[in-house]
Design an enzyme around this catalytic site. Sequence first.
Site, PDB file in Angstrom:
ATOM      1  N   LYS A   1     -13.082  -6.907  -7.845  1.00  0.00           N
ATOM      2  CA  LYS A   1     -13.476  -7.296  -6.406  1.00  0.00           C
ATOM      3  C   LYS A   1     -15.001  -7.505  -6.637  1.00  0.00           C
ATOM      4  O   LYS A   1     -15.861  -6.598  -6.923  1.00  0.00           O
ATOM      5  CB  LYS A   1     -13.537  -5.821  -5.541  1.00  0.00           C
TER       6      LYS A   1
ATOM      7  N   LYS B   1       0.718  -1.132   0.011  1.00  0.00           N
ATOM      8  CA  LYS B   1      -0.056  -0.028  -0.046  1.00  0.00           C
ATOM      9  C   LYS B   1       0.923   1.160  -0.126  1.00  0.00           C
ATOM     10  O   LYS B   1       1.814   1.318   0.831  1.00  0.00           O
ATOM     11  CB  LYS B   1      -0.972   0.034   1.202  1.00  0.00           C
TER      12      LYS B   1
END
Length: 343
Positions: free
Chosen positions: A251, A149
Site C-alpha cells: 500500500k 474480508k
Amino acid sequence: MQLDRRDFALPLDRPLRTSRGEIAERTGVLVRVADDGNRGLGEASPLPGWTESLADCRAGLDRAARALPEGPDAALAAVDGPAARHGLSLALADLRASEAGLPLYRYLGGDDAVTAVPVNATVGDAPPDETAAAAEAAVADGVDCVKVKVGARAVDADARRLRAVRDAVGPEVSLRADANGAWDRATAERALDAFAEFGVEFVEQPLPTEDLSGLAALRGGPVGVAADESLAAGGVDAVLNADAADALILKPMALGGVDRAREAALRARAAGVTPVVTTTIDAVVARTAAVHLAASLAPVAPCGLATGGRLERDLTADPAPVSDGAVHVPQLPGNGTTGAWSA
C-alpha cells in the site's frame, strides 16, 4: 519551488466492514508543488491504524513547505509520516514525469508500454448469501480474482462464507482472504486448514503485525500467507528477513510513497515473494499513482486497485477506469490527475 495544500473529505458509498471496524469516509490533503510554472500533484490520505493522523500529516506537510526552498530532498527529509511523504513524493514525481514527457509508470522505471493491469475485487464482511452475491456480481463484471474480508466472525462462519463464494463463482476464479491481523496462532492454523478446501490462494495478515515468526510458521501449506499491516509496522526488510510471507501487500500510502513501494516490490521479487499493489481506498490522485506503480512492475498478479467505486464521489474524473477485470493505465505525461486541484 513552492508547496501548497488543501484538505478534502469524500464519503464512501457504503461503509466497508472489516475486522478493525467500519470505514465510512476518506479524508486527506491534496499537495501541489510548483516549479518555474510547472506543477505536480500528490495526495496524502492518512488512515488510522496505518499511518499518522490527519493533524500530524498536515503538520508534516507544513514542515516540508518550509524546507522546500532548500530543495526536494530537504523537504522529503522534513516529513516523518508515511501519508505526508506519499503526498509530497508523488507531487514531485508527477512534476518530473510531466517535465520529461513520460507517463508516471515509465518515469518510475517501467520498461515497456503497459495499457492495463489486472485487478481483484474486495468483498467486505457480510452473511454468506450477501458475500456470495457481491462476489458473483464482481465476476459478472469481468473480475477473475476476489478477496473476501474475514476475521470478524468465527472461523466456521467465515468458512461458510467462503464456501458460498466458491459455489457462486466456480472453480476458475482466484479466491483470497484478508483477516487484518484478527487471529492468534491456533485460530490462524485452523482457518488456513479450513480455507484450503475452497482453493484460497493466500490469506492476508492472518496474525497480528508483530508476529513475524508466527507468519513464517504458517507458510508451507496449500494456503499462502501474505503480509500487509506488518510491512507498515515493522518494515519490508524485517518481513523478508523473517521469511514471513509468500506475498507482500504493498500500500503506497502506508509505505510512504510509490517510490518506496516500488523498491519494496523489487526486493520482494528478488526474494521469491509475490508483490501485490493495493490502495487504502484512496481518492483518484493516489489511486491512479498506485495503478502506475503496478504498471511499472508488469506483469503483476491481480492488484487491489478497483477501489474507486467505493467512493460516493471523487475529486475529479477517473483517468484509470476499471473494465473487464483490469484497470486502464493512463498514457499521458505524469500521473494524469492534475485536474483534481481545481475541481
